[in-house]
Design an enzyme around this catalytic site. Sequence first.
Site, PDB file in Angstrom:
ATOM      1  N   HIS A  86     -32.466  91.433  -4.708  1.00  0.00           N
ATOM      2  CA  HIS A  86     -32.468  92.865  -5.002  1.00  0.00           C
ATOM      3  C   HIS A  86     -32.821  93.565  -3.693  1.00  0.00           C
ATOM      4  O   HIS A  86     -33.916  93.356  -3.153  1.00  0.00           O
ATOM      5  CB  HIS A  86     -33.482  93.183  -6.108  1.00  0.00           C
ATOM      6  N   HIS A 216     -38.762  87.930  -5.321  1.00  0.00           N
ATOM      7  CA  HIS A 216     -38.536  89.299  -5.802  1.00  0.00           C
ATOM      8  C   HIS A 216     -39.804  90.141  -5.673  1.00  0.00           C
ATOM      9  O   HIS A 216     -40.814  89.676  -5.128  1.00  0.00           O
ATOM     10  CB  HIS A 216     -38.076  89.256  -7.263  1.00  0.00           C
ATOM     11  N   GLU A 308     -42.245  86.805  -8.234  1.00  0.00           N
ATOM     12  CA  GLU A 308     -42.431  88.252  -8.123  1.00  0.00           C
ATOM     13  C   GLU A 308     -43.683  88.434  -7.276  1.00  0.00           C
ATOM     14  O   GLU A 308     -44.756  87.962  -7.642  1.00  0.00           O
ATOM     15  CB  GLU A 308     -42.630  88.866  -9.509  1.00  0.00           C
TER      16      GLU A 308
END
Length: 459
Positions: A86, A216, A308
Amino acid sequence: MSDLLSAFLHLLLLFKLVAPVTFHHHRYDDLVRTLYKVHNQCPYITRIYSIGRSVKGRHLYVLEFSDYPGIHEALEPEVKYVGNMHGDEVLGRELLLQLSEFLCEEFRNQNQRITRLIQETRIHILPSMNPDGYEAAANKGPKIPGHLVGRNNANEVDLNRNFPDLNTYFYYNEKHGGPNHHLPLPDNWESQVEPETEAVIRWMRSFNFVLSANLHGGAVVANYPYDKSPGHRFRNAHSTTNSPTPDDKLFRKLAKVYSYAHGWMHQGWNCGDYFPDGITNGASWYSLSKGMQDFNYLHTNCFEITLELSCNKFPRQEELQREWLGNREALIQFLEQVHHGIKGMVLDENHHNLTGAVISVSGINHDVTAGEQGDYFRLLLPGTYTVTATAPGFDPLTENVIVHPGKPTLVNFYLKRSITQVNPAKKAPGGGQGSRVKAQPRITKKKDGARKQPHRGPA
Ligand SMILES: [Zn+2]
């Protein structure tokens, strides 16, 4: 005067030696320069290659670390890190650049742990899977969390919802029988995915990756498969159902290795969320279809988790050093996890490689295959296991194996050609790196029976 000058130069040198490493965000050109800088500093243990181009034509560069860059050595596992899938989640990209510099520097400093890691492991680092998205995000700069500029690629597609959906196929096979690994790609899959996704899929198929993490941001938690729940429906995508893989205990352990080696992830309370031990099953958080980690597990030998790493997707430059110090040990320990379980060679009587031979573990409905050189890697927790090697045209061979904590157990299989084989001309293919032998129906039946036996691994 000359004394003054000498004192000044001395001070300058001292400052240079003790000046802290600068932490800053790297735009694309800066990222490429940094990769080449590391390569030039450590030319004998690194290699740079591109796996393809983004929509806007930017190369997706990988930096490889190995004692023999560019070469797969039998029994030496391949591991990968993927960052910045992303485009607006930028911390992973910066951490992977820091990690690259760190591995190079520590190797040069003869750090024993890092030297050993590089000698025994082939490490592939893709700092940015979505360089176009990053540039869009960086044009905005550090910003309010939740603002999504640059998340998608230049075609406005979310790359972590862009992989072929193999979960549905697997859930069907679990109930009705069929392959439990290396599920085939759909026809014309290339036309259904973005250039970045296609490049990554081809990359995954051309190396026998064993372990991987996908970095991420937006939360602080180690997320393990499955991401997609069996009951996933488009309209009910926010449902939360624990959706474990057959390797659930192993995945939980891999996620915990990261969270506990991380500065604060294991504490559980982060960014307003609570995750016990700092880990979560993907689908029990929120169900997600066509993600990359499920695809790794179902289409290749690779076990991937999703990390994450920051509440703020685009942290301020001043936060980067703290983040690096919080993640450094975890990034190294996670790589070291590839040296667990069992590994070995699958060979015929004449010591020829049986590429694509299938390794099954009783009680775990997920097989792995031997790579091009006939070597296989099967991550397992410590315990006792019944392991079977099969290849078309050969008698299966079963061994009882003890897996210890620490080093992997070496288990070689020498298969004998089956006397009762129907087609003597049929043999295991020695084809390209992507070629795989499909599980035979015979094996599937055996596994169904095996599943009823108590698993003799750890509780
Ligand atoms: Zn993300």
